[in-house]
Design a protein around this motif. Structure first.
Motif, mmCIF file in Angstrom:
data_model
loop_
_atom_site.group_PDB
_atom_site.id
_atom_site.type_symbol
_atom_site.label_atom_id
_atom_site.label_comp_id
_atom_site.label_asym_id
_atom_site.label_seq_id
_atom_site.Cartn_x
_atom_site.Cartn_y
_atom_site.Cartn_z
ATOM 1 N N TYR A 137 52.197 17.426 42.206
ATOM 2 C CA TYR A 137 53.022 18.628 42.201
ATOM 3 C C TYR A 137 53.848 18.710 43.482
ATOM 4 O O TYR A 137 55.053 18.974 43.454
ATOM 5 C CB TYR A 137 52.100 19.844 42.082
ATOM 6 N N ALA B 34 54.732 16.335 45.322
ATOM 7 C CA ALA B 34 55.741 15.277 45.358
ATOM 8 C C ALA B 34 56.951 15.654 44.500
ATOM 9 O O ALA B 34 58.089 15.369 44.847
ATOM 10 C CB ALA B 34 55.144 13.955 44.872
ATOM 11 N N ALA B 35 56.680 16.328 43.376
ATOM 12 C CA ALA B 35 57.779 16.659 42.461
ATOM 13 C C ALA B 35 58.468 17.962 42.840
ATOM 14 O O ALA B 35 59.678 18.084 42.730
ATOM 15 C CB ALA B 35 57.250 16.762 41.032
ATOM 16 N N TYR B 36 57.688 18.951 43.293
ATOM 17 C CA TYR B 36 58.229 20.281 43.606
ATOM 18 C C TYR B 36 57.811 20.642 45.028
ATOM 19 O O TYR B 36 56.860 21.384 45.234
ATOM 20 C CB TYR B 36 57.685 21.324 42.620
#
Lengths: 391, 304
Positions: B219, B221-223
Motif C-alpha cells: 500500500y 509503495a502504491a499510495y
C-alpha cells in the motif's frame, strides 16, 4: 478549622487574582486544524497568530481607550472535523469568554463554527474558508452579521481558474477530479465547471472520490479515456502528490491545475519533481517584493525557519483586522468589535487590500496565480480584483 | 471508413476494460492479503481481530521509517515490515487475547477493538501528520499495445499472488498447516493429540499479521501518503472480503478480496464514488441472505 480558613483565604486570593488579570487582557479564541487531514494549515495558523500576538505583547500590550491590554490566546484544535469545530467554538465562547474567534481555516470546520459564533454574537474571522456558506446564513440566505473572512470566495476562484485554463493554457477540454464529500472542494469543482463551460470549454470528465481515498486509478483510467487537455484537481496539498503520481503511472501526461488547497509548502516536499511546472490559484505570493510581504516573510522565517504559506499570511491579516477593530472601537465588547470590523476600509494587508462593505463579511480582493518552478512557488500573475460574492 | 472507426472504438473499449481489470487486481490483492489475516485468526480462535487493520497501518509506518531513515529499498522494507508486524501480532495475542481465552466472547471483541484504537493513537501520539513514504519502486511504465502497466502494479500483484500461493501450500500440505486446521476443527481435542496449542495459535497470529504488514508495504509503495487512521476503512473492507469469502476459509478470503476490488471499481466506473461503499455493503447483505456462511464457508456448530 485553621486549615480550612487558610484554604479559604488562599482560594479567595486565587479567585480575586484571576479576576484581576481578567481586566487587563483581551481574550481571543483561535480554532486551528492541528491534527487531521490538513495539519500544515493548522500549524501555520497557530504559528502566525502566536507571532502576531507576541509582537503586540512585547510592546506592553494593545492600547484601548488609554489602557494597555495584553492579548491572551486560547488555541483549540478542531482536528479538521465539523462537529469538533462546533464544540470548541462553543467552549471558547461559554467557558473561556473570548471576545472574538479566528479560524477554522478549512470550510468544513469554518461553516459550523461560524454558526455558533453568529448565534452567540461573537465576531468570527476565518482566514482561508472560501466557501460562500461560511458568511451566509443558510436559513435566510442573508449574510451573517458576525462572520467575516480574509480570503476571496470559491465562485471567484473558479472563474479565475477557468479563464486561466482557457486563455493562458489554451485548454479546450478539461477533466475534473474532486472530493465529493468535502463541501469546499466540491464547490470549487462545480464553480470551475460552470465557468469553464460558460466560456465555451468542454468538461470531458467530472470524476469524484471520497475523503480518505488513496486509490484513484479507476478515476484516472476514465479520465485518460476521455482525453482532456488539462486536469483540474482541487485537492488538499496532502493528496495532490498521491493523485498526480498515480495519474503519471497510468500514462497521463497532460498538465494539472490546482486551487488554493494546494497552497502549502509541504506540497513541494511531498510532490517533488512530479508537480513541476503546474499552476494553482492562491491568496498571496511569498516571493512578492511588496515591503509589507517581505517584512512579514522575514519575521516569520526568523521565528519558525520556514516560508509562511497562504494560511499564515491570511491569519496574520485576520488578526490585524481584528486588532485594528478593537483599537478603533475603543471597547472590548463583541458587538463594538463586530461593527468596527465591518467598517474596515482599504486595510493594507499581506494578502492584498481588504475592504468590507456593510452588508457582507466577504472582502473585496484579488487572487494570484502561482507556478511551481524549480521546486518552489513562484508568482506568475495577478488576477482581477472581485467582490467575490456568489454570482 | 466507418467500419474502421467502429473497430478502433472497440479496441479502445477493450483496452479500457483491461486497464480497469489491472486496477482491480492491484486493489484486490491488497484487500485479499489483509482479509487472510482476519480469516486465519478467526479460523483458529473464532475471534474477529479488529486490530488487524491497524497492524496493516503499522506495516506501512515501518516501511516509512525503514525507507526514510535506513534508506531501505522495497525488498528489505518488506522483510523488515513483515517480521516486525508478525512479532507485534504475537505480542498482542500473548498479552491481550490469551488471558481472555475463556472469557465471554464480547470481552475479547472489546479488547480487539481497544487494541486497534491503542495502536492508532500510539501512532498518532508519535506522529500526528500524514507521512510521505519515499519512492520504493522505480516509476517505470510499460506500454504494451496501448495498455499501460506500471512496475508498481506488477510487483504488488506478483508478490501478493506468490505469498498467497505459499500460504495456501503451507496450510494444506505441511504439518504446521495440518495443526492449524486441526485447531480450527476442534480446539479442545487438539492438545490431547500432543499439538502445542499456544505455539500454533501464536504462529497463526504471526502469519496473519505478517501478511497484513506486507499489505501495508504494498500500500505504501502504491499510495505513498500514510496516516494513523488509514487502517480503519481498509481493515473494514478486508473484513467484508473475508466474510464474503466465508470467514475462516483461506481461499475464500483471497476470492473475497478480488471480488470486493471488482465491485468497487465497477461501481466507480458507472456511479459517483459516494455510492461505492454503499453498494459494496449492500451486496454483502444480499449475499449473506442467500449464503450466510459466505461463498466457501461451511456451517459449523459453535458451542457457547
Amino acid at each position: 478549622m485553621k486549615k480550612y480558613i487558610l484554604f479559604l483565604i488562599i482560594l479567595t486570593l486565587i479567585i480575586t487574582g484571576c479576576s484581576k488579570t481578567k481586566e487587563d487582557v483581551i481574550k481571543i479564541g483561535v480554532i486551528a486544524e492541528l491534527t487531521g487531514d490538513v495539519p500544515a494549515f493548522g500549524a501555520s495558523c497557530k504559528n502566525s497568530v502566536l507571532m502576531a500576538a507576541k509582537e503586540i505583547n512585547d510592546t506592553g500590550g494593545l492600547e484601548v481607550s488609554g489602557k494597555k491590554y495584553k492579548i491572551q490566546l486560547f488555541i483549540e484544535d478542531n482536528a479538521a472535523r465539523p462537529e469538533q469545530s462546533a464544540s470548541v467554538a462553543q467552549k471558547l465562547i461559554t467557558q473561556d469568554n473570548v471576545v472574538a474567534i479566528l479560524g477554522p481555516n478549512a470550510s468544513g470546520g469554518a461553516i459550523p463554527a461560524s454558526e455558533i459564533a453568529e448565534s452567540s454574537k461573537i465576531p468570527f474571522i476565518t482566514p482561508i474558508s472560501t466557501n460562500p456558506k461560511t458568511t451566509i446564513d443558510p436559513r435566510s440566505g442573508l449574510p451573517k452579521k458576525f462572520a467575516f473572512r480574509v480570503c476571496y470566495l470559491d465562485p471567484f476562484q473558479g472563474q479565475v481558474l477557468a479563464t486561466f485554463a482557457l486563455n493562458n493554457l489554451k485548454a479546450k477540454r478539461a477533466a475534473v477530479l474532486f472530493d465529493v464529500t468535502s463541501e469546499v472542494l466540491k464547490g470549487q469543482a462545480e464553480y470551475f465547471k460552470k465557468s469553464f463551460e460558460a466560456q465555451g470549454g468542454t468538461i470531458a470528465a467530472f470524476e469524484t472520490y471520497s475523503t480518505g481515498d488513496r486509490d484513484f486509478s479507476t478515476q484516472f483510467t476514465k479520465i485518460k479515456n476521455a482525453a482532456p487537455d488539462i486536469i483540474f484537481l482541487p485537492s488538499y496539498y496532502g493528496e495532490v502528490p498521491l493523485q498526480i503520481q498515480q495519474a503519471k503511472r497510468l500514462g497521463i501526461t497532460v498538465p494539472f491545475l490546482g486551487s488554493d488547497a494546494w497552497g502549502s509548502h509541504d506540497l513541494l516536499k511531498l510532490c517533488g519533481p512530479d508537480c513541476e511546472g503546474y499552476y494553482f490559484c492562491s491568496h498571496y505570493a511569498s516571493d512578492s517584493t511588496a515591503p509589507l510581504t517581505v517584512d512579514f516573510v522575514n519575521k516569520y522565517k526568523k521565528m519558525y525557519g520556514v516560508v509562511p504559506d497562504d494560511v499564515a499570511a491570511l491569519t496574520y491579516d485576520g488578526f490585524q483586522i481584528l486588532i485594528n477593530a478593537v483599537k478603533k472601537s475603543g471597547k472590548i465588547n463583541p458587538q463594538a468589535i463586530r461593527d468596527a470590523i465591518s467598517n474596515t476600509k482599504d486595510y493594507k494587508g499581506i494578502t492584498g487590500n481588504i475592504t468590507y462593505t456593510k452588508d457582507s463579511g466577504d472582502p473585496i480582493k484579488g487572487a494570484v496565480i502561482i507556478q511551481i518552478k524549480n521546486g518552489d512557488f513562484k508568482w506568475f500573475s495577478d488576477e482581477a480584483t472581485s467582490r467575490g460574492s456568489a454570482p | 471508413m466507418r467500419e474502421f472507426e467502429g473497430s478502433a472504438l472497440k479496441i479502445n473499449n477493450l483496452l479500457y476494460l483491461f486497464q480497469q481489470l489491472l486496477n482491480i487486481l492491484q486493489i484486490g490483492s491488497i484487500y485479499a492479503m489483509i482479509a487472510l489475516g482476519y480469516t486465519m485468526v478467526y479460523g483458529v480462535l473464532l475471534l474477529i481481530n479488529f486490530a488487524h487493520g491497524d497492524l496493516f497501518m503499522i506495516g506501512a509506518f515501518i516501511t516509512f521509517l525503514s525507507a526514510t531513515y535506513l534508506n531501505f529499498g522495497f525488498i528489505p522494507s518488506l522483510i523488515l515490515s513483515m517480521t516486525a508486524t508478525a512479532l507485534l501480532g504475537v505480542t498482542i495475542e500473548r498479552t491481550a487475547y490469551k488471558p481472555l481465552r475463556n472469557a465471554p466472547k464480547v470481552s475479547v471483541i472489546i479488547t480487539a477493538l481497544g487494541v486497534g484504537v491503542f495502536l492508532e493513537n500510539l501512532t498518532l501520539a508519535i506522529s500526528p501528520y500524514p507521512k510521505h513514504v519515499p519512492q520504493l519502486i522505480e516509476n517505470t511504465i510499460y506500454n504494451i499495445k496501448g495498455l499501460t502497466l506500471s512496475l508498481v502494479q506488477i510487483i504488488i500483484i506478483t508478490f501478493s499472488v506468490v505469498l498467497m500461493i505459499g500460504l495456501d501450500f503451507l496450510v494444506r500440505k505441511t504439518k504446521l498447516g495440518m495443526a492449524i486446521r486441526a485447531i480450527s476443527w476442534d480446539m479442545q481435542a487438539v492438545p490431547l493429540m500432543g499439538i502445542p496449542l499456544n505455539k500454533i495459535i501464536s504462529i497463526t497470529f504471526a502469519i496473519g499479521a505478517g501478511l497484513g504488514g506486507a499489505a501495508g508495504v504494498f500500500y505504501a509503495a502504491a499510495y505513498p501518503v500514510i496516516d494513523p487512521y488509514m487502517g480503519i476503512m481498509v481493515g473494514w473492507k478486508a473484513f467484508i472480503a473475508a466474510v464474503v469469502g466465508g470467514i475462516g476459509n483461506i481461499r475464500g478470503a483471497m476470492l473475497g478480496g478480488y471480488a470486493l476490488g471488482a465491485i468497487e471499481v465497477a461501481v466507480m466506473v458507472f456511479l459517483p464514488t459516494t455510492y461505492r461503499d454503499l453498494i459494496s455493503f449492500l451486496l454483502l447483505f444480499i449475499l449473506l441472505i442467500f449464503r450466510p456462511y459466505g461463498i466457501f464457508g461451511k456451517p459449523r456448530n459453535v458451542k457457547i
